[in-house]
Structure formats: C-alpha cells, structure tokens
Design a protein around this motif. Structure first.
Motif: not given
Length: 153
Positions: A124-151
């Motif tokens: 997953i990280v390789g795919w994201i970086k190949a697309c030109g973006f930085n990547c964060e996974t848990k515990p630093n992935s607050y947009a996915a694991s906290s905000i999106a998780d809540k909704y």
C-alpha cells in the motif's frame, strides 16, 4: 462534501475554503491529509476525509460518505479505501496547484503493524508513494483512523 464547520459544500467551494483557511495564516506550517475508512453493514459505508491541519493551531476537515456493495474481504476493502483516497488526493492536488498552493498531500491509511492488514502495508505504501504522495499508517493516520472512523460508524 460535508463539513462540521461549513455544512454541505461543493468540491469547488471546499477548495476555496481551504485557500481562505491557509491565507489567514500564510506563514504557518500545514499538513493536508486524505484518508478513508469503511464499515460493513448490509453494504459497505465508506468515508473519505480531507483534513487541513494548521500545525499548532487547529484545522478543518471535510468528508464524503458513499455506500457501495458490501466488501467482506479485508484486503480488498483496504485496497478500495486506498483507491478512494488516491482519487480524491489526485483531484485535490490538481486543484491546489491551480490555486498556487504548493503544499504536499499525505494519504492516511487505516492499517497498522498490529492488525490483520499489517502484511499489506509495504504494498500500500509503495503504491501511494509511486503515485507521488506521502503516506502515514497507524498510529499517525488520523484522517483515516480517527476522523473517517468516527463518521463510518
């Protein structure tokens, strides 16, 4: 897109709100993140989040909820979530460039080293970086694991 602060906004309005938010404190450091999480019901409820964090001074976020056919395979679900994040990040990146906002975007993935999806992280990280973006996974992935998780619940 939806926003707890601004209510229902179009994609174009979201870009203008982000531009205004950044222009209020142009010398601050910003982190722009896109993350997705999903939950299964009789369908899969998927929530994509765009978060703009003014480091040390709060932030704003927007989210979009989509219902898709139920995805029961955990690996397929994580790849679907990542593809949705990449889709929004690509659109956002293009729009920010058009607005002369030179900030990078980080994709937040709802996976960490301790879960059943841990074996997928390198791919997953390789795919994201190949697309030109930085990547964060848990515990630093607050947009996915906290905000999106809540909704997504």
């Amino acid at each position: 897109m939806h926003s707890p602060t601004y209510g229902e906004v179009s994609y174009r309005e979201m870009i203008q709100i982000i531009k205004r938010f950044i222009s209020k404190s142009p010398h601050s450091k910003y982190n722009i993140s896109v993350g997705t999480d999903s939950q299964n019901f009789g369908y899969t409820k998927t929530v994509v989040v765009v978060a703009i964090h003014r480091v040390g001074n709060g932030g704003i976020f927007f989210y979009d909820i989509r219902k898709v056919e139920k995805i029961t395979n955990t690996s397929q679900k994580l790849f679907f979530e990542t593809s949705m994040s990449l889709e929004i990040a690509n659109l956002l990146s293009k729009a920010l460039k058009e607005e002369d906002i030179g900030l990078g975007i980080s994709i937040h993935v709802d996976a960490g080293n301790n879960g059943k999806t841990s074996k997928l992280i390198p791919e997953i990280v390789g795919w994201i970086k190949a697309c030109g973006f930085n990547c964060e996974t848990k515990p630093n992935s607050y947009a996915a694991s906290s905000i999106a998780d809540k909704y997504s619940k």
